[in-house]
Design a protein around this motif. Structure first.
Motif, PDB file in Angstrom:
ATOM      1  N   MET A 117       0.902  -1.274   0.106  1.00 22.48           N
ATOM      2  CA  MET A 117      -0.082   0.087   0.020  1.00 22.48           C
ATOM      3  C   MET A 117       1.009   1.369   0.039  1.00 22.48           C
ATOM      4  N   ASP A 118       2.075   1.025   0.700  1.00 25.20           N
ATOM      5  CA  ASP A 118       2.819   2.460   0.827  1.00 25.20           C
ATOM      6  C   ASP A 118       3.648   2.496  -0.631  1.00 25.20           C
ATOM      7  N   VAL A 119       3.678   1.505  -1.656  1.00 23.41           N
ATOM      8  CA  VAL A 119       4.401   1.790  -2.654  1.00 23.41           C
ATOM      9  C   VAL A 119       3.420   2.409  -3.528  1.00 23.41           C
ATOM     10  N   MET A 120       2.242   1.971  -3.594  1.00 23.94           N
ATOM     11  CA  MET A 120       0.989   2.939  -4.188  1.00 23.94           C
ATOM     12  C   MET A 120       0.980   4.145  -3.957  1.00 23.94           C
ATOM     13  N   LYS A 121       0.969   4.390  -2.612  1.00 20.05           N
ATOM     14  CA  LYS A 121       1.121   5.758  -2.419  1.00 20.05           C
ATOM     15  C   LYS A 121       2.264   6.785  -2.719  1.00 20.05           C
ATOM     16  N   GLN A 122       3.542   6.248  -2.976  1.00 18.62           N
ATOM     17  CA  GLN A 122       4.678   6.756  -3.238  1.00 18.62           C
ATOM     18  C   GLN A 122       4.618   7.045  -4.950  1.00 18.62           C
ATOM     19  N   LEU A 123       3.993   6.059  -5.633  1.00 13.21           N
ATOM     20  CA  LEU A 123       3.689   6.109  -7.016  1.00 13.21           C
ATOM     21  C   LEU A 123       2.573   7.468  -7.086  1.00 13.21           C
ATOM     22  N   GLY A 124       1.798   7.670  -6.200  1.00 14.31           N
ATOM     23  CA  GLY A 124       0.639   8.620  -6.149  1.00 14.31           C
ATOM     24  C   GLY A 124      -0.421   8.058  -6.845  1.00 14.31           C
ATOM     25  N   CYS A 125      -0.709   6.769  -6.544  1.00 10.25           N
ATOM     26  CA  CYS A 125      -1.920   6.114  -7.351  1.00 10.25           C
ATOM     27  C   CYS A 125      -2.806   5.640  -6.149  1.00 10.25           C
ATOM     28  N   GLU A 126      -4.079   6.067  -6.204  1.00 10.28           N
ATOM     29  CA  GLU A 126      -4.939   6.192  -5.305  1.00 10.28           C
ATOM     30  C   GLU A 126      -5.839   4.704  -5.604  1.00 10.28           C
ATOM     31  N   ARG A 127      -6.190   4.227  -6.799  1.00  9.00           N
ATOM     32  CA  ARG A 127      -6.883   2.860  -7.123  1.00  9.00           C
ATOM     33  C   ARG A 127      -6.184   1.796  -7.791  1.00  9.00           C
ATOM     34  N   VAL A 128      -6.274   0.649  -7.389  1.00  6.73           N
ATOM     35  CA  VAL A 128      -5.501  -0.418  -8.070  1.00  6.73           C
ATOM     36  C   VAL A 128      -6.202  -0.581  -9.565  1.00  6.73           C
ATOM     37  N   HIS A 129      -5.068  -1.186 -10.102  1.00  8.05           N
ATOM     38  CA  HIS A 129      -5.414  -1.140 -11.781  1.00  8.05           C
ATOM     39  C   HIS A 129      -6.650  -1.903 -12.265  1.00  8.05           C
ATOM     40  N   ASP A 130      -6.684  -3.077 -11.405  1.00 11.04           N
ATOM     41  CA  ASP A 130      -8.075  -3.639 -11.715  1.00 11.04           C
ATOM     42  C   ASP A 130      -8.341  -4.652 -10.215  1.00 11.04           C
TER      43      ASP A 130
END
Lengths: 163, 411
Positions: free
Chosen positions: B43-56
């Motif tokens: 979840m922290d990696v998604m945050k670092q990427l600035g990504c709020e929603r999973v791809h699918d």
């Protein structure tokens, strides 16, 4: 002067950070405190900026736990030179931007605690007056290290290396 | 496409171009999986990427299995965050405490598909190779990137082909076969490589899991078994999913399993493997029947057959941790569980349990454990001063009966 931290073959991720010290178990993000906590308790206390880990073959084998690589990323080590790496650890360390090199001979020729100087431009390490050339790494490794980490790379380029 | 191994064929199909060993491929991931111990980092990696929603959300699976139920406040808090994440992201394949070990449930619930790529934040994700899925383990950064983008990069691996010949003797299991292979190839013998197993037609569905999952102990990227009728009965197998007759292998290994003795890995390395008879003087304090390697119904039944009507050795304990709720229900319904309990077993919640050394049977200094799991590294199951031997459920049963590492055929 920076020094060598020498390790043998098949150092598994339970030796880098035992599962019981996972941030999940302790809630403690200061992972560097737990690097080699049981294998080499002096490491976390004494490691200094610019020191290198010089390991044998299959460094980082075992679990996929990235906090093993993260503990080394958060420590002051400059990088790792091993005879070879386990595949998940290699990806994890590279993704975090830890400089990784390979050398067949270095581990057999140097001693723990010896002082070193590293030449980034020529990818070589000098120990006790002798210079060792390190094996060149594939291009995508340099691309990731240059940007800082895989996350920095993807954020900047909007794609994976090689895509 | 021709001259392709199973690994090359799958990666060619998913990347829509012909690839061979050594090529870099960026591939879609049909299923990405993470677990309670790693999820917060993902979840922290998604945050670092600035990504709020999973791809699918339908290509993701989440499990609470590594410390299940929670053993302290830190793990309980982390599990709360994972539940909230699953809810917020609309991820339907969320399996909470008691469901079982991620890899077992991925297969039981058919969350993986033959001929596709599945990536888990756990090294034993090679297990999915048992149904012809390119299953591989990665760290939290790679899995976080897959959650965000639906893709990952892979170097197409060279393949080591293993042909098994002959019928194993009674009480010799696939655990003994994979330990024999690790004994010969050593723990880095398959690093960066694909393992491809042939000659498994007579082996049951359950038993194939062990071959594929323990391929990671060779350092392998994937442990593939070409799907046959046993797999086709349960999974949709594309008609192209076989290795070509002229495929190029890095090495071919022939193994005659008909003369194989039960194999046991002694501390502290999975390749420190001996014939069981060489270790018969080793006293065992606790036997662990668990892990994604060997805690399926067939494994529990094997133990029950050996210990039925008998009592556990004085001074030895048996911890049974079924691989999943389904395994536990089936073992309850067919009487296997009561046989084990009457013998003197202790029962733990389905999950990774003691294999991780974090809960449900942690080892103390000086304790000796015989485990049906996959790793005997120093400190793996608790104290670095504990000793772990690895072997099959059949040897585990005989060992619990006598208190010493025992060949079941010698009982």
């Amino acid at each position: 002067m920076p020094r060598i931290w020498k390790f043998g073959d098949d150092i598994d991720t339970d030796q880098v950070v035992p599962g019981r010290y996972a941030p999940y178990m302790t809630g403690d993000p200061e992972l560097q405190k737990y690097a080699f906590i049981e294998n080499r308790p002096d490491f976390a206390k004494q490691v200094k900026t610019g020191d290198w880990i010089v390991a044998g073959k299959n460094f980082g084998c075992g679990s996929s736990r990235e906090y093993a690589a993260q503990a080394l990323r958060k420590s002051p080590i400059a990088g790792i030179i091993a005879k070879s790496y386990a595949r998940i650890f290699f990806r994890n360390a590279l993704n975090l931007g830890i400089p990784l090199y390979e050398s067949d001979e270095l581990n057999d020729r140097v001693q723990d605690g010896q002082e070193l100087s590293f030449d980034a431009e020529h990818s070589s390490l000098t120990v006790d007056g002798k210079t060792y050339a390190l094996k060149p790494m594939p291009g995508f490794v340099h691309q990731i290290i240059r940007e800082g980490s895989i996350i920095d790379f993807v954020k900047k380029h909007g794609k994976f290396p090689g895509e | 496409m021709s001259q392709q191994t199973l690994a090359e064929k799958i990666l060619s199909h998913v990347s829509n171009r012909e690839v061979h060993a050594g090529d870099l491929a960026v591939v879609p991931v049909a299923r990405a999986m993470t677990v309670d111990s790693i999820a917060l980092s993902v979840m922290d990696v998604m945050k670092q990427l600035g990504c709020e929603r999973v791809h699918d959300p339908d290509k993701i699976a989440l499990f609470v299995d590594h410390v299940a139920p929670a053993s302290n406040v830190a793990t309980a808090d982390a599990q709360q965050k994972l539940r909230a994440f699953a809810e917020a992201q609309g991820i339907r394949a969320f399996y909470d405490v008691g469901s079982g070990i991620c890899h077992q449930v991925m297969i039981e619930e058919k969350l993986v598909t033959p001929g596709t790529v599945a990536v888990g934040s756990d090294s034993h994700s090679t297990a999915y190779g048992m149904v012809g899925t390119f299953g591989t383990g990665m760290g939290s950064t790679d899995v976080g990137l897959i959650f965000a983008t639906g893709k990952t990069w892979l170097r197409v691996p060279e393949t080591l082909r293993v042909d098994l010949r002959g019928k194993p003797r009674p009480y010799v299991m696939t655990k003994d076969i994979i330990l024999r292979i690790i004994r010969d190839l050593k723990v880095d013998g398959g690093t960066y490589k694909a393992m491809e197993y042939h000659g498994v037609e007579s082996f049951s569905f359950d038993s194939r899991f062990t071959l594929a999952s323990m391929s990671t102990e060779l350092g392998a990227k994937v442990g593939l078994i070409e799907p046959d009728e046993v797999i086709k009965k349960r999974f949709p197998v594309p008609d192209w999913l076989y290795s070509d007759a002229d495929a190029r292998y890095l090495r071919r290994i022939d193994l005659d399993v008909s003369t194989l003795d039960p194999q046991v890995a002694a501390p502290n390395s999975v390749d420190n493997v001996h014939d069981v008879g060489e270790l018969k003087s080793v006293h065992v304090d606790t036997v662990f029947l668990g892990s994604c390697t060997n805690a399926r119904l067939e494994d529990l039944q094997t133990v029950a057959r050996i210990v039925r009507g008998k009592r556990i050795a004085k001074g030895t304990r048996l911890m049974v941790t079924p691989a999943s709720r389904t395994v536990l229900m089936n073992a309850t319904n067919d009487g296997t569980l009561s046989t084990l309990l009457e013998f003197g077993a202790a029962l733990a919640t389905p999950g990774c349990g003691a294999c991780m050394g974090r809960s449900q049977g942690v080892l103390g200094a000086g304790e000796v454990c015989f485990s049906t799991g996959n790793r005997n590294f120093r400190g793996r199951m608790g104290s670095p001063e504990a000793k772990i031997y690895l072997g099959s459920p059949a040897v585990a049963a005989a060992t619990a009966l006598t208190g010493f590492i025992t060949d079941p055929s010698a009982l």
